[in-house]
Design a protein around this motif. Structure first.
Motif, PDB file in Angstrom:
ATOM      1  N   ILE A  39       0.746  -1.254  -0.187  1.00  0.00           N
ATOM      2  CA  ILE A  39       0.207  -0.014   0.025  1.00  0.00           C
ATOM      3  C   ILE A  39       0.942   0.929   0.107  1.00  0.00           C
ATOM      4  O   ILE A  39       0.592   2.224  -0.784  1.00  0.00           O
ATOM      5  N   VAL A  40       2.089   1.353   0.871  1.00  0.00           N
ATOM      6  CA  VAL A  40       2.893   2.258   1.033  1.00  0.00           C
ATOM      7  C   VAL A  40       3.481   2.681  -0.342  1.00  0.00           C
ATOM      8  O   VAL A  40       3.365   3.758  -0.627  1.00  0.00           O
ATOM      9  N   SER A  41       3.985   1.560  -0.839  1.00  0.00           N
ATOM     10  CA  SER A  41       4.942   1.783  -2.083  1.00  0.00           C
ATOM     11  C   SER A  41       4.198   1.940  -3.269  1.00  0.00           C
ATOM     12  O   SER A  41       4.784   2.414  -4.220  1.00  0.00           O
ATOM     13  N   THR A  42       3.074   1.487  -3.462  1.00  0.00           N
ATOM     14  CA  THR A  42       2.458   1.540  -4.597  1.00  0.00           C
ATOM     15  C   THR A  42       1.354   2.520  -4.405  1.00  0.00           C
ATOM     16  O   THR A  42       0.496   2.701  -5.506  1.00  0.00           O
ATOM     17  N   GLY A  43       0.807   3.171  -3.497  1.00  0.00           N
ATOM     18  CA  GLY A  43      -0.117   3.934  -3.279  1.00  0.00           C
ATOM     19  C   GLY A  43      -0.214   5.237  -4.162  1.00  0.00           C
ATOM     20  O   GLY A  43      -1.101   6.068  -4.374  1.00  0.00           O
ATOM     21  N   SER A  44       1.097   5.589  -4.310  1.00  0.00           N
ATOM     22  CA  SER A  44       1.390   6.978  -4.906  1.00  0.00           C
ATOM     23  C   SER A  44       2.686   6.750  -5.792  1.00  0.00           C
ATOM     24  O   SER A  44       3.775   6.355  -5.188  1.00  0.00           O
ATOM     25  N   THR A  45       2.828   7.596  -7.052  1.00  0.00           N
ATOM     26  CA  THR A  45       3.859   7.806  -7.772  1.00  0.00           C
ATOM     27  C   THR A  45       4.789   8.568  -7.212  1.00  0.00           C
ATOM     28  O   THR A  45       5.982   9.075  -7.879  1.00  0.00           O
ATOM     29  N   TYR A  46       4.326   9.723  -6.272  1.00  0.00           N
ATOM     30  CA  TYR A  46       5.044  10.591  -5.774  1.00  0.00           C
ATOM     31  C   TYR A  46       6.066  10.480  -4.769  1.00  0.00           C
ATOM     32  O   TYR A  46       7.135  11.266  -4.382  1.00  0.00           O
ATOM     33  N   ILE A  47       5.951   9.178  -4.033  1.00  0.00           N
ATOM     34  CA  ILE A  47       6.469   9.008  -2.868  1.00  0.00           C
ATOM     35  C   ILE A  47       8.253   8.843  -3.288  1.00  0.00           C
ATOM     36  O   ILE A  47       8.313   8.238  -4.258  1.00  0.00           O
ATOM     37  N   GLY A  48       9.036   9.482  -2.343  1.00  0.00           N
ATOM     38  CA  GLY A  48      10.472   9.357  -2.938  1.00  0.00           C
ATOM     39  C   GLY A  48      10.844  10.509  -3.620  1.00  0.00           C
ATOM     40  O   GLY A  48      12.029  10.838  -3.716  1.00  0.00           O
ATOM     41  N   THR A  49      10.143  11.167  -4.060  1.00  0.00           N
ATOM     42  CA  THR A  49      10.424  12.724  -5.058  1.00  0.00           C
ATOM     43  C   THR A  49      10.616  13.677  -4.196  1.00  0.00           C
ATOM     44  O   THR A  49      10.525  13.625  -3.017  1.00  0.00           O
ATOM     45  N   ASP A  50      11.344  14.572  -4.821  1.00  0.00           N
ATOM     46  CA  ASP A  50      12.010  15.618  -4.011  1.00  0.00           C
ATOM     47  C   ASP A  50      10.923  16.848  -3.839  1.00  0.00           C
ATOM     48  O   ASP A  50      11.096  18.168  -4.405  1.00  0.00           O
ATOM     49  N   ILE A  51       9.933  16.676  -3.190  1.00  0.00           N
ATOM     50  CA  ILE A  51       9.244  17.674  -2.936  1.00  0.00           C
ATOM     51  C   ILE A  51       8.587  17.790  -1.337  1.00  0.00           C
ATOM     52  O   ILE A  51       8.509  16.637  -0.781  1.00  0.00           O
ATOM     53  N   GLY A  52       8.615  18.929  -0.880  1.00  0.00           N
ATOM     54  CA  GLY A  52       8.432  19.320   0.411  1.00  0.00           C
ATOM     55  C   GLY A  52      10.104  19.560   1.177  1.00  0.00           C
ATOM     56  O   GLY A  52      10.917  19.090   0.579  1.00  0.00           O
ATOM     57  N   GLY A  53       9.808  20.016   2.271  1.00  0.00           N
ATOM     58  CA  GLY A  53      11.131  20.472   3.053  1.00  0.00           C
ATOM     59  C   GLY A  53      10.745  21.437   4.033  1.00  0.00           C
ATOM     60  O   GLY A  53       9.548  21.634   4.496  1.00  0.00           O
ATOM     61  N   PRO A  54      11.776  21.941   4.898  1.00  0.00           N
ATOM     62  CA  PRO A  54      11.608  22.724   6.109  1.00  0.00           C
ATOM     63  C   PRO A  54      11.367  23.981   5.717  1.00  0.00           C
ATOM     64  O   PRO A  54      11.202  24.403   4.316  1.00  0.00           O
ATOM     65  N   PHE A  55      10.454  24.669   6.451  1.00  0.00           N
ATOM     66  CA  PHE A  55       9.857  26.060   6.354  1.00  0.00           C
ATOM     67  C   PHE A  55       9.845  26.926   7.512  1.00  0.00           C
ATOM     68  O   PHE A  55       9.622  26.135   8.577  1.00  0.00           O
ATOM     69  N   LYS A  56       9.934  28.060   7.429  1.00  0.00           N
ATOM     70  CA  LYS A  56       9.580  28.810   8.580  1.00  0.00           C
ATOM     71  C   LYS A  56       8.286  29.961   7.986  1.00  0.00           C
ATOM     72  O   LYS A  56       8.793  30.753   6.909  1.00  0.00           O
ATOM     73  N   MET A  57       7.302  30.026   8.739  1.00  0.00           N
ATOM     74  CA  MET A  57       6.365  30.909   8.291  1.00  0.00           C
ATOM     75  C   MET A  57       5.667  31.676   9.560  1.00  0.00           C
ATOM     76  O   MET A  57       6.201  31.365  10.772  1.00  0.00           O
ATOM     77  N   VAL A  58       4.550  32.362   9.313  1.00  0.00           N
ATOM     78  CA  VAL A  58       3.820  32.986  10.449  1.00  0.00           C
ATOM     79  C   VAL A  58       2.325  32.500   9.996  1.00  0.00           C
ATOM     80  O   VAL A  58       1.618  32.582   9.170  1.00  0.00           O
ATOM     81  N   ASN A  59       2.005  31.739  11.252  1.00  0.00           N
ATOM     82  CA  ASN A  59       0.349  31.301  10.992  1.00  0.00           C
ATOM     83  C   ASN A  59      -0.825  32.498  11.225  1.00  0.00           C
ATOM     84  O   ASN A  59      -0.411  33.661  11.193  1.00  0.00           O
ATOM     85  N   HIS A  60      -2.084  32.273  11.245  1.00  0.00           N
ATOM     86  CA  HIS A  60      -3.006  33.072  10.974  1.00  0.00           C
ATOM     87  C   HIS A  60      -3.307  33.819  12.496  1.00  0.00           C
ATOM     88  O   HIS A  60      -4.105  34.722  12.340  1.00  0.00           O
ATOM     89  N   ASP A  61      -2.741  33.368  13.309  1.00  0.00           N
ATOM     90  CA  ASP A  61      -2.891  34.045  14.701  1.00  0.00           C
ATOM     91  C   ASP A  61      -1.387  35.018  14.937  1.00  0.00           C
ATOM     92  O   ASP A  61      -1.394  35.460  15.884  1.00  0.00           O
TER      93      ASP A  61
END
Length: 214
Positions: A39-61
């Motif tokens: 399920i984990v390995s075939t559930g998505s073709t995007y697993i293991g791709t270089d998308i996402g990472g650390p960030f610093k933001m300000v929330n709605h509060d």
């Protein structure tokens, strides 16, 4: 047959039965792990791709946050802007519909996040009012232009200002995907505009359940 031999045969038979049960249990456990891995390995073709990472933001509060602020949750993330006339509200509503249909044991593990690509207009106050229109649990993120550019780069997001004909105002062209991220900020799936709420609910439920069993 002597009583001693009968007892010996009974003990041997009991031992063989116990051994068979242990082997069967181990086979079931292995099969369960194989199913989870599938399920984990075939559930998505995007697993293991270089998308996402650390960030610093300000929330709605108005509070400074980072990716670590959501480390205990899976994330459904959408990038857009509050002045968006149709696409952003439609996709955010779809995300909310999918989230609300998640099983009760999975829903607390998932956090909905709306990230602004228009920090010039989308202040924390504006984001607060906007996300509250969709769901009280949704988190809105904004920040400086650099912070927005940084998270866009991590998530491979496209956006660009487009001035109106009179050059008195602008809109923002942007890519439109709902990102499904793991607790450690790895991409699990990427839902397009053609994805239905039912598909999102089903995929998120399956993948969260599978990963929780590992």
């Amino acid at each position: 047959m002597s009583a001693m031999k009968k007892i010996l045969y009974i003990l041997i038979a009991a031992l063989l039965i116990a051994l068979a049960l242990v082997v069967q249990k181990q086979m079931n456990f292995s099969q369960k792990n194989n199913n989870v891995a599938t399920i984990v390995s075939t559930g998505s073709t995007y697993i293991g791709t270089d998308i996402g990472g650390p960030f610093k933001m300000v929330n709605h509060d108005g509070v400074e946050v980072s990716n670590k602020s959501f480390a205990d949750r899976y994330k459904l993330i959408y990038f857009g802007f509050t002045y968006c006339p149709s696409i952003c509200p439609t996709e955010l509503q779809k995300m909310v519909m999918a989230y609300r249909e998640l099983p009760e044991n999975i829903k607390p593990l998932v956090q909905m996040i709306f990230v602004s690509v228009d920090p010039e207009r989308d202040t924390p106050e504006v984001m607060n009012e906007y996300v509250s229109l969709f769901d009280p649990t949704m988190v809105g993120l904004t920040g400086t232009q650099k912070q927005v550019n940084d998270i866009k780069e991590e998530y491979k997001v496209y956006s660009a200002k487009v001035a109106n004909e009179a050059n008195t105002d602008y809109t923002v062209d942007h890519s439109s995907y709902i990102y499904f991220m793991s607790q450690d900020d790895q991409i699990l799936d990427l839902f397009k505009m053609t994805s239905t709420p039912e598909k999102i609910t089903d995929q998120v439920s399956k993948m969260v359940f599978a990963r929780q069993q590992m």
